[in-house]
Design an enzyme around this catalytic site. Structure first.
Site, PDB file in Angstrom:
ATOM      1  CD  GLU A 107      -6.587  -1.786  -4.723  1.00  0.00           C
ATOM      2  OE1 GLU A 107      -5.356  -1.867  -4.860  1.00  0.00           O
ATOM      3  OE2 GLU A 107      -7.129  -0.879  -4.087  1.00  0.00           O
TER       4      GLU A 107
ATOM      5  CG  HIS B 249      -3.816   1.476  -5.192  1.00  0.00           C
ATOM      6  ND1 HIS B 249      -4.086   0.513  -4.256  1.00  0.00           N
ATOM      7  CD2 HIS B 249      -3.110   2.433  -4.530  1.00  0.00           C
ATOM      8  CE1 HIS B 249      -3.572   0.859  -3.092  1.00  0.00           C
ATOM      9  NE2 HIS B 249      -2.969   2.024  -3.231  1.00  0.00           N
TER      10      HIS B 249
ATOM     11  NE  ARG C 125      -3.640   0.058   1.617  1.00  0.00           N
ATOM     12  CZ  ARG C 125      -2.775   0.947   1.082  1.00  0.00           C
ATOM     13  NH1 ARG C 125      -3.207   1.921   0.304  1.00  0.00           N
ATOM     14  NH2 ARG C 125      -1.480   0.819   1.300  1.00  0.00           N
TER      15      ARG C 125
HETATM   16  P1  NAD Z   1      -1.402   8.366   9.028  1.00  0.00           P
HETATM   17  O1  NAD Z   1      -1.197   7.190   9.927  1.00  0.00           O
HETATM   18  O2  NAD Z   1      -0.471   9.536   9.133  1.00  0.00           O
HETATM   19  O3  NAD Z   1      -2.897   8.928   9.202  1.00  0.00           O
HETATM   20  C1  NAD Z   1      -4.014   8.117   9.348  1.00  0.00           C
HETATM   21  C2  NAD Z   1      -4.937   8.775  10.370  1.00  0.00           C
HETATM   22  O4  NAD Z   1      -6.154   8.037  10.405  1.00  0.00           O
HETATM   23  C3  NAD Z   1      -4.364   8.782  11.798  1.00  0.00           C
HETATM   24  O5  NAD Z   1      -4.311  10.095  12.297  1.00  0.00           O
HETATM   25  C4  NAD Z   1      -5.356   7.922  12.579  1.00  0.00           C
HETATM   26  O6  NAD Z   1      -5.551   8.381  13.915  1.00  0.00           O
HETATM   27  C5  NAD Z   1      -6.614   8.099  11.749  1.00  0.00           C
HETATM   28  N1  NAD Z   1      -7.613   7.079  12.029  1.00  0.00           N
HETATM   29  C6  NAD Z   1      -7.445   5.824  12.508  1.00  0.00           C
HETATM   30  N2  NAD Z   1      -8.650   5.233  12.670  1.00  0.00           N
HETATM   31  C7  NAD Z   1      -9.584   6.132  12.282  1.00  0.00           C
HETATM   32  C8  NAD Z   1     -11.005   6.103  12.225  1.00  0.00           C
HETATM   33  N3  NAD Z   1     -11.710   5.042  12.599  1.00  0.00           N
HETATM   34  N4  NAD Z   1     -11.623   7.205  11.769  1.00  0.00           N
HETATM   35  C9  NAD Z   1     -10.943   8.318  11.376  1.00  0.00           C
HETATM   36  N5  NAD Z   1      -9.589   8.395  11.434  1.00  0.00           N
HETATM   37  C10 NAD Z   1      -8.932   7.309  11.869  1.00  0.00           C
HETATM   38  O7  NAD Z   1      -1.384   7.766   7.565  1.00  0.00           O
HETATM   39  P2  NAD Z   1      -1.195   8.559   6.181  1.00  0.00           P
HETATM   40  O8  NAD Z   1       0.249   8.621   5.828  1.00  0.00           O
HETATM   41  O9  NAD Z   1      -1.986   9.819   6.222  1.00  0.00           O
HETATM   42  O10 NAD Z   1      -1.877   7.508   5.184  1.00  0.00           O
HETATM   43  C11 NAD Z   1      -3.240   7.140   5.336  1.00  0.00           C
HETATM   44  C12 NAD Z   1      -3.552   5.932   4.492  1.00  0.00           C
HETATM   45  O11 NAD Z   1      -3.640   6.307   3.122  1.00  0.00           O
HETATM   46  C13 NAD Z   1      -2.463   4.841   4.509  1.00  0.00           C
HETATM   47  O12 NAD Z   1      -2.616   3.987   5.615  1.00  0.00           O
HETATM   48  C14 NAD Z   1      -2.691   4.119   3.206  1.00  0.00           C
HETATM   49  O13 NAD Z   1      -3.530   3.004   3.410  1.00  0.00           O
HETATM   50  C15 NAD Z   1      -3.399   5.149   2.326  1.00  0.00           C
HETATM   51  N6  NAD Z   1      -2.587   5.555   1.153  1.00  0.00           N
HETATM   52  C16 NAD Z   1      -3.046   5.309  -0.097  1.00  0.00           C
HETATM   53  C17 NAD Z   1      -2.316   5.717  -1.208  1.00  0.00           C
HETATM   54  C18 NAD Z   1      -2.776   5.481  -2.622  1.00  0.00           C
HETATM   55  O14 NAD Z   1      -1.944   5.412  -3.517  1.00  0.00           O
HETATM   56  N7  NAD Z   1      -4.064   5.403  -2.895  1.00  0.00           N
HETATM   57  C19 NAD Z   1      -1.090   6.371  -1.028  1.00  0.00           C
HETATM   58  C20 NAD Z   1      -0.650   6.614   0.269  1.00  0.00           C
HETATM   59  C21 NAD Z   1      -1.408   6.201   1.355  1.00  0.00           C
END
Ligand code: NAD
Length: 371
Positions: free
Chosen positions: A296, A318, A267
């Site tokens: 965005e 994105h 994000r």
């Molecule tokens: P997820 O919840 O499985 O994994 C996120 C991880 O981040 C968790 O393990 C959590 O413990 C960790 N985390 C939380 N706070 C943290 C910190 N301060 N430092 C380091 N790690 C921390 O989520 P996911 O399915 O892997 O997705 C991650 C993110 O990717 C989503 O929340 C979304 O915002 C983003 N995303 C973006 C796109 C895109 O099109 N660009 C697509 C999918 C997801």
């Protein structure tokens, strides 16, 4: 079916998914424009008594919406895994469940991060520009510029949730060493399995070097990585003991090696863009590839567009989950559209015996747990 559920979708999640809902007798209205609808319109639709609202990451869903849907709105179904646009505390106050689409976009988003890393490090964009501008005048060992290999380098994966772990798997295949950081979730079984795979590849002569993977503190990961890839949710201060808002700022960007590259398809607000532009202009780091932004779509006057940094700053709209099957498949185990409507159906049709805490795609289960 006894009741015909009324749904408003703030965007078209694909005609196949919408047709599936209609075939079940649902009355579905889809906002026809590609841009997000004004919030006023969402409030209007919710006030009109719809049962379900299909949203995406660009719709601000907060108390105003939930108040409008008090007693009528039964579910908000988000067509994304990230849900930072939905105010969870407000949803909980109104006891309205909301769903999301985890897992089905994991591999697509992880591979996009990997590809962004390659495009950036191997200078594929300036290289193609060179050719298209008719400036390719010779083959030379190092002129006009060189890129950096990914193979054999060290990547820091920030956040080892679904997407972070999927990226780790791909990086292992490229003989990379891997530093992992996650303050809330360390998956040692997975990391140990990757280490076994690395050792086997080396033992059988597939990889020349024996690669390694380990969890380390955040600052160590930044100091020692050639690539830093971010895979965290957006967590604003107060939402988590370890918020991610501006996790990458002047202080943390300065910890990275001057030869290192930053990749972000999580994000936008996780990275302080003013600090990042400074880091790129002043060469604190070697480059950045971004898919997400603080605002965005990216404003025309964003300093990220500065021509002075164009050779080391890749920008995408994105787009990381924007692959055909990932976005549109109606199979809830393959596509976001499928998982989005399944989450909606689960709540509206009282699947799982009507127990919301058992519904796999509901996010805010806490408010429905019996005390
Ligand atoms: P997820 O919840 O499985 O994994 C996120 C991880 O981040 C968790 O393990 C959590 O413990 C960790 N985390 C939380 N706070 C943290 C910190 N301060 N430092 C380091 N790690 C921390 O989520 P996911 O399915 O892997 O997705 C991650 C993110 O990717 C989503 O929340 C979304 O915002 C983003 N995303 C973006 C796109 C895109 O099109 N660009 C697509 C999918 C997801």
């Amino acid at each position: 079916m006894e009741k015909k559920f009324r749904i408003f979708a703030t965007c078209d999640i694909g005609s196949d998914a919408v047709d599936l809902l209609r075939a079940r007798g649902y009355d579905v209205e889809v906002y026809p424009q590609p841009e997000a609808p004004p919030k006023k319109l969402i409030v209007e639709k919710v006030t009109s008594g719809i049962d379900g609202l299909i949203t995406t990451l660009r719709d601000p869903i907060d108390a105003e919406i939930f108040e409008a849907g008090k007693n009528t709105l039964k579910v908000v179904a988000q067509d994304a895994v990230g849900f930072d646009n939905i105010n969870r505390a407000d949803a909980n106050r109104y006891k309205i469940p909301f769903t999301h689409t985890p897992d089905v976009l994991t591999e697509a988003t992880a591979e996009f991060a990997f590809f962004m890393m390659g495009v950036l490090a191997r200078k594929m964009w300036p290289a193609e520009q060179l050719l298209r501008d008719n400036r390719w005048g010779y083959w030379h060992p190092y002129l006009p510029f060189l890129g950096d290999e990914v193979t054999g380098k060290t990547i820091a994966v920030i956040g080892t949730g679904r997407i972070g772990l999927a990226l780790i798997k791909k990086c292992a295949g490229f003989d990379m060493n891997i530093l992992c950081y996650d303050p809330a979730y360390e998956n040692h079984n997975y990391i140990n399995a990757i280490q076994e795979e690395m050792s086997l590849r080396h033992g059988r002569g597939i990889s020349r070097e024996k690669n390694w993977i380990k969890y380390v503190p955040f600052e160590d990961s930044l100091r020692h990585a050639d690539f830093v890839s971010i895979h965290v949710p957006l967590l604003r201060p107060g939402e988590s003991p370890t918020p991610t808002y501006h996790l990458f700022n002047e202080r943390t960007l300065r910890m990275m090696k001057p030869t290192a590259f930053l990749i972000n398809d999580s994000r936008g607000p996780v990275v302080d863009e003013v600090a990042l532009v400074k880091a790129l202009r002043e060469n604190w780091i070697a480059g950045a590839a971004l898919d997400v932004y603080e605002k965005e779509p990216l404003p025309p006057d964003s300093p990220l567009r500065d021509p002075a940094i164009v050779d080391r700053c890749r920008l995408y709209p994105h787009f990381a989950s924007a692959a055909r099957i990932t976005r549109l498949s109606t199979d809830p185990n393959k596509g976001m559209a499928g998982r989005c409507i399944q989450g909606l159906i689960d709540v509206l049709e009282s699947n799982y015996g009507g127990d919301i805490t058992k519904m796999p795609y509901v996010v805010n289960k806490e408010v429905f747990a019996k005390s």
